[in-house]
Design an enzyme around this catalytic site. Structure first.
Site, mmCIF file in Angstrom:
data_model
loop_
_atom_site.group_PDB
_atom_site.id
_atom_site.type_symbol
_atom_site.label_atom_id
_atom_site.label_comp_id
_atom_site.label_asym_id
_atom_site.label_seq_id
_atom_site.Cartn_x
_atom_site.Cartn_y
_atom_site.Cartn_z
ATOM 1 N N CYS A 68 0.366 6.620 3.519
ATOM 2 C CA CYS A 68 0.441 5.304 2.899
ATOM 3 C C CYS A 68 0.959 5.501 1.470
ATOM 4 O O CYS A 68 0.286 6.141 0.656
ATOM 5 C CB CYS A 68 -0.932 4.639 2.890
ATOM 6 S SG CYS A 68 -0.854 3.011 2.154
ATOM 7 N N CYS A 92 6.033 -1.266 0.020
ATOM 8 C CA CYS A 92 5.640 -0.319 1.078
ATOM 9 C C CYS A 92 6.330 1.037 0.910
ATOM 10 O O CYS A 92 7.524 1.179 1.192
ATOM 11 C CB CYS A 92 5.926 -0.883 2.472
ATOM 12 S SG CYS A 92 5.215 0.137 3.775
#
Ligand code: PYC
Length: 310
Positions: free
Chosen positions: A88, A237
């Protein structure tokens, strides 16, 4: 039930919740094994941290662990409202910025294990972090998929630490006023991929849908990212940008070292570039995270939702 202490941060609007105490013991197995144990025997930690009533469903949890190898500085397992993540990007920036806030990291370079590989995080100071991600690549270009309500849509499948389907905005408009329409489209694409049995090269589910288009406010592009649990990424992201950089490089649209500025749907920007290491594409993502809260979670006797509304 023990109390669990967390520190919250956000990276370009996307929350990360780092567990600082009260986590269950996971033994001394490999990081992947510890991730499996967490999911099978202590999933309450994920649901308590990432679901209502304690969290926004966009929250990504981070559990800091001992590394498998003494060559690395730390290890981390990320999770969200839906399950466990490979890597992530915004969460890694949030983790490092939080460790700086706690006085546990000073500016410098750190090797951090994730279940999908080791990343190098450089803390520049004041929450600014560059993450040299795991090797990223495009698996398939211009894959056609039948999408209910939209007909045949084409996009690329790429790995950036998670699996992504990258598709152009069909004309909805990459603006936060259009979140509902974007989410509806991205969910329809995801269903189309599932229905057609289209997956990553390891058989992995393509559980992130990245809708791309022009930014119009100075960045090179803007995206809307649908995450596995149906939430959208408030940030650009990091792993999605990694997948995008791999596609850009393979299309000859960027060279190593050239900076690509990617805006997220709220307008926050990550800077990305790639380096080539042993012929592999290593994306480097830079962003800033801010600490927002220090919280002690309480598990009250008799509370039917003490582990989250599952
Ligand atoms: O920044 O890589 C990322 C990410 C994945 C899911 C939410 N954020």
């Amino acid at each position: 039930m023990e109390r669990v202490c967390v520190i919250d941060s956000h990276t370009a609007g996307e929350p990360t919740r780092l567990v600082v105490s009260g986590a269950p013991a996971l033994g001394g197995g490999s990081l992947r094994e510890r991730q499996r144990l967490l999911g099978e025997h202590a999933d309450w930690l994920r649901t308590s941290l990432c679901l209502e009533p304690r969290a926004s469903e966009a929250a990504v949890g981070a559990l800091l662990c001992e590394p498998d190898s003494a060559a690395n500085d730390a290890a981390v397992i990320f999770f969200n409202n839906n399950g466990y993540l490979g890597m992530c990007g915004h969460g890694m920036i949030g983790l490092v910025a939080t460790l700086e806030y706690m006085g546990r990291m000073t500016p410098g370079r750190y090797r951090i294990e994730t279940p999908v590989g080791v990343v190098q995080a450089t803390l520049h100071g004041r929450g600014r972090v560059t993450v040299a991600n795991v090797a990223s690549w495009r698996f398939r270009k211009e894959v056609a998929v039948e999408v209910e309500g939209y007909g045949v849509v084409t996009g690329d499948i790429a790995w950036g630490g998670n699996w992504f389907f990258l598709v152009d905005d069909p004309g909805i408009g990459l603006r936060k006023e259009r979140l509902e329409g974007l989410a509806g489209f991205a969910k329809a694409v995801r269903r189309g991929l599932e229905h057609a049995g289209i997956r990553g090269d390891d058989g992995g589910e393509i559980d992130h849908i990245e809708v791309l288009g022009e930014d119009g406010e100075g960045a090179d592009a803007r995206n809307f990212m649908l995450c596995p649990g149906g939430e959208y990424d408030r940030s650009p992201c990091g792993t999605g940008l990694s997948a995008k950089l791999a596609c850009l490089y393979e299309d000859g649209l960027i060279k190593p070292g050239e900076v690509w500025r990617q805006a997220g749907i709220l307008g926050g920007v990550f800077e990305g570039c790639i380096t080539l290491v042993d012929g592999k594409i290593i994306p480097e993502i830079t962003g800033v995270a801010f600490v927002t809260a220090e919280t002690e979670l309480v598990f009250s006797e008799g509370d039917p939702y003490r582990f989250g509304i599952c």
